[in-house]
Design a protein around this motif. Structure first.
Motif, PDB file in Angstrom:
ATOM      1  N   UNK A 185     -14.333  -1.800   3.745  1.00 17.30           N
ATOM      2  CA  UNK A 185     -15.800  -1.750   3.480  1.00 17.30           C
ATOM      3  C   UNK A 185     -15.915  -2.813   2.411  1.00 17.30           C
ATOM      4  N   UNK A 186     -14.889  -3.655   1.971  1.00 18.21           N
ATOM      5  CA  UNK A 186     -14.998  -4.917   1.021  1.00 18.21           C
ATOM      6  C   UNK A 186     -16.293  -5.622   1.311  1.00 18.21           C
ATOM      7  N   UNK A 187     -17.072  -6.223   0.384  1.00 16.26           N
ATOM      8  CA  UNK A 187     -18.159  -7.220   0.649  1.00 16.26           C
ATOM      9  C   UNK A 187     -17.414  -8.486   0.283  1.00 16.26           C
ATOM     10  N   UNK A 188     -16.212  -8.603  -0.180  1.00  8.06           N
ATOM     11  CA  UNK A 188     -15.716 -10.079  -0.667  1.00  8.06           C
ATOM     12  C   UNK A 188     -14.429 -10.299   0.001  1.00  8.06           C
ATOM     13  N   UNK A 189     -13.688  -9.504   0.454  1.00  7.98           N
ATOM     14  CA  UNK A 189     -12.323  -9.815   1.104  1.00  7.98           C
ATOM     15  C   UNK A 189     -12.585 -10.688   2.339  1.00  7.98           C
ATOM     16  N   UNK A 198      11.313  -1.477   1.154  1.00  9.64           N
ATOM     17  CA  UNK A 198      10.535  -0.646   0.185  1.00  9.64           C
ATOM     18  C   UNK A 198       8.876  -0.848   0.589  1.00  9.64           C
ATOM     19  N   UNK A 199       8.806   0.326   1.000  1.00 14.71           N
ATOM     20  CA  UNK A 199       7.099   0.416   1.519  1.00 14.71           C
ATOM     21  C   UNK A 199       6.609   1.668   0.711  1.00 14.71           C
ATOM     22  N   UNK A 200       5.093   1.436   1.054  1.00 12.51           N
ATOM     23  CA  UNK A 200       4.329   2.826   0.393  1.00 12.51           C
ATOM     24  C   UNK A 200       3.437   3.075   1.655  1.00 12.51           C
ATOM     25  N   UNK A 201       3.419   4.066   2.225  1.00 11.71           N
ATOM     26  CA  UNK A 201       2.404   4.567   3.141  1.00 11.71           C
ATOM     27  C   UNK A 201       1.273   5.213   2.435  1.00 11.71           C
ATOM     28  N   UNK A 202       0.299   4.139   2.358  1.00 12.07           N
ATOM     29  CA  UNK A 202      -0.754   4.264   1.140  1.00 12.07           C
ATOM     30  C   UNK A 202      -1.479   5.509   1.252  1.00 12.07           C
ATOM     31  N   UNK A 203      -2.117   5.801   2.378  1.00 12.79           N
ATOM     32  CA  UNK A 203      -3.170   6.939   2.819  1.00 12.79           C
ATOM     33  C   UNK A 203      -2.369   8.362   2.404  1.00 12.79           C
ATOM     34  N   UNK A 204      -0.920   8.317   2.333  1.00 10.93           N
ATOM     35  CA  UNK A 204      -0.392   9.643   2.073  1.00 10.93           C
ATOM     36  C   UNK A 204      -0.118   9.673   0.477  1.00 10.93           C
ATOM     37  N   UNK A 205      -0.751   8.804  -0.264  1.00 10.47           N
ATOM     38  CA  UNK A 205      -0.607   8.886  -1.810  1.00 10.47           C
ATOM     39  C   UNK A 205      -2.194   9.387  -2.198  1.00 10.47           C
ATOM     40  N   UNK A 206      -2.221  10.098  -3.457  1.00 11.41           N
ATOM     41  CA  UNK A 206      -3.434  10.468  -3.823  1.00 11.41           C
ATOM     42  C   UNK A 206      -4.514   9.499  -3.801  1.00 11.41           C
ATOM     43  N   UNK A 207      -5.690   9.630  -3.298  1.00 10.37           N
ATOM     44  CA  UNK A 207      -6.555   8.375  -3.214  1.00 10.37           C
ATOM     45  C   UNK A 207      -6.416   7.343  -2.247  1.00 10.37           C
ATOM     46  N   UNK A 264      -6.621   7.100   0.908  1.00  7.91           N
ATOM     47  CA  UNK A 264      -7.565   7.015   2.042  1.00  7.91           C
ATOM     48  C   UNK A 264      -8.659   6.099   1.429  1.00  7.91           C
ATOM     49  N   UNK A 265      -9.064   6.517   0.308  1.00 10.18           N
ATOM     50  CA  UNK A 265     -10.112   5.858  -0.457  1.00 10.18           C
ATOM     51  C   UNK A 265      -9.726   4.323  -0.716  1.00 10.18           C
ATOM     52  N   UNK A 266      -8.424   4.199  -0.957  1.00 14.06           N
ATOM     53  CA  UNK A 266      -8.166   2.673  -1.273  1.00 14.06           C
ATOM     54  C   UNK A 266      -8.177   1.961  -0.053  1.00 14.06           C
ATOM     55  N   UNK A 267      -7.618   2.698   1.323  1.00 15.40           N
ATOM     56  CA  UNK A 267      -7.999   1.916   2.417  1.00 15.40           C
ATOM     57  C   UNK A 267      -9.345   1.529   3.060  1.00 15.40           C
ATOM     58  N   UNK A 268     -10.060   2.713   2.744  1.00 13.36           N
ATOM     59  CA  UNK A 268     -11.788   2.275   2.979  1.00 13.36           C
ATOM     60  C   UNK A 268     -12.381   1.363   1.973  1.00 13.36           C
ATOM     61  N   UNK A 285      -2.846   3.009   6.913  1.00 16.84           N
ATOM     62  CA  UNK A 285      -3.051   3.750   8.275  1.00 16.84           C
ATOM     63  C   UNK A 285      -3.805   4.901   8.084  1.00 16.84           C
ATOM     64  N   UNK A 286      -4.576   5.513   9.058  1.00 13.45           N
ATOM     65  CA  UNK A 286      -5.109   6.881   9.015  1.00 13.45           C
ATOM     66  C   UNK A 286      -3.917   7.949   8.494  1.00 13.45           C
ATOM     67  N   UNK A 287      -4.311   8.792   7.528  1.00  9.66           N
ATOM     68  CA  UNK A 287      -3.296   9.754   7.209  1.00  9.66           C
ATOM     69  C   UNK A 287      -3.468  11.062   8.351  1.00  9.66           C
ATOM     70  N   UNK A 288      -2.262  11.512   8.529  1.00  9.56           N
ATOM     71  CA  UNK A 288      -2.173  12.839   9.281  1.00  9.56           C
ATOM     72  C   UNK A 288      -1.887  12.522  10.943  1.00  9.56           C
TER      73      UNK A 288
END
Lengths: 240, 240
Positions: free
Chosen positions: B47-51, B28-37, B39-43, B7-10
């Motif tokens: 923007x994946x061309x194959x998922x 047990x969960x990770x709030x991904x965009x609050x980890x280093x990089x 937001x990039x992982x979310x984007x 989810x969007x950080x902030x």
């Protein structure tokens, strides 16, 4: 058991997404408010002082004692029973996710003619409706249709269906989205539709399915009109 | 398996409805965009061309290879795994229906500050936001909260929970709705809240649950702000 669909009489509206699934499957159902005293029966449920599973708004489905509100929820429930959901359980969350994106898109289509106050008439919010429609045509239609086009094209099972290798209720709902947008915004859609060949091909295939073709030609399929979700106000349509 | 929430950080935003369920269950969960990089992982996913199971927008949950978008869909998936859904399968459609009503309410709360064009700033649509907020305060808050109050009061198992005799994710989401509305529209809510005693009591009980209280006091709970769904613009608030 006969399914009972409750929705406002006289419009396709949100109820139509459910009708298309029931019709495609040849399910035994009653469109309650098109029966004598049907609207009264619907309002009795909505105003009930005792029903614990009170719906917030139509459409809702009754299956025996169970009342199921919200289009995506009704389709989630009916999908497996009507043979319109994937056998793979995890794909059902994919299907439900796509249906919820359609739900959001449909809500935005509604708000093009009611951006300020849904208790007032369109005529009371025309300049705001024009501004919201312009943004909808310029940004939101391409964003949503572009998304569905991408998902359709990259379906590992091929672009005949949006998920898996068989028809699901999402395919039927995408047909209705294209129908509704083409009715409401014919100029905008005429300009843009070549950008969505997979989606348009899906729409055309759905229209030719025997049960759908029979339904569309029947009096059960109401015409679009300016009481529903997708409304054609020429002043809101544009090629940008 | 660790759940990954994207989810969007902030901001609390729509992601918060999912966080509350994960936190209550001690999952047990990770709030991904609050980890280093993060937001990039979310984007990268968006923007994946194959998922094939591309999400339209955050929030989405990743559980292994499965990507599940939309709050109500994520909660539908997590509910049984986290012990936050009824054991009775048919009640899960009731719970999902209530969550979808919350979804609609939250979308309307968003549109109070963005009634015309979500790609523009609030500052570009202030008069329209004022008009939409007035309608929201006058009609929509009472309609939605009145509805949830009624459903809560007539729960055959008692008003401690909105469905059945145990906590579900809808109870947690109702807590968040009250939190958000009280932040965004403090004057309107101060005037009205006595009309919703069962809902307010539910809110207070949720806030006192040990895992929720611990979460709310932690840095994981971001403050509300004017980037999220519920925003406090004093000029949009009123006692009518």
């Amino acid at each position: 058991m006969t399914y009972e669909l409750y929705y406002w009489d006289g419009i396709q509206g949100r109820g139509e997404f459910v009708r298309l699934a029931l019709e495609e499957a040849g399910a035994d159902y009653i469109d309650v408010t098109r029966q004598p005293q049907g609207t009264g029966a619907m309002l009795d449920i909505m105003k009930s002082k005792s029903e614990p599973h009170l719906p917030f708004a139509p459409p809702f489905l009754k299956d025996g004692d169970l009342i199921i509100p919200h289009v995506a929820n009704i389709l989630l429930y009916l999908g497996p029973k009507l043979g319109l959901a994937p056998a793979d359980e995890s794909l059902r969350y994919v299907v439900n996710g796509l249906q919820l994106t359609i739900t959001d898109f449909v809500a935005e289509a509604h708000d093009t003619h009611h951006p300020i106050d849904m208790s007032l008439y369109y005529e009371d919010q025309k300049p705001e409706a024009k501004a919201r429609s312009a943004a909808f045509i310029r940004q939101r239609i391409p964003k949503f249709l572009g998304y569905f086009e991408r998902v359709l094209k990259r379906n590992p099972k091929g672009p005949d269906h949006i998920v898996g290798n068989a028809l699901t209720y999402v395919d039927l709902s995408l047909f209705q989205v294209i129908e509704g947008l083409t009715y409401a915004f014919p100029k905008a859609m005429a300009k843009r539709k070549a950008e969505y060949p997979a989606l348009l091909a899906l729409h055309d295939r759905i229209a030719r399915r025997p049960n759908i073709a029979r339904y569309l030609a029947s009096p059960r399929r109401l015409a679009f009109n300016e009481e529903g979700i997708f409304r054609h106000y020429p002043e809101l349509d544009s090629t940008e």
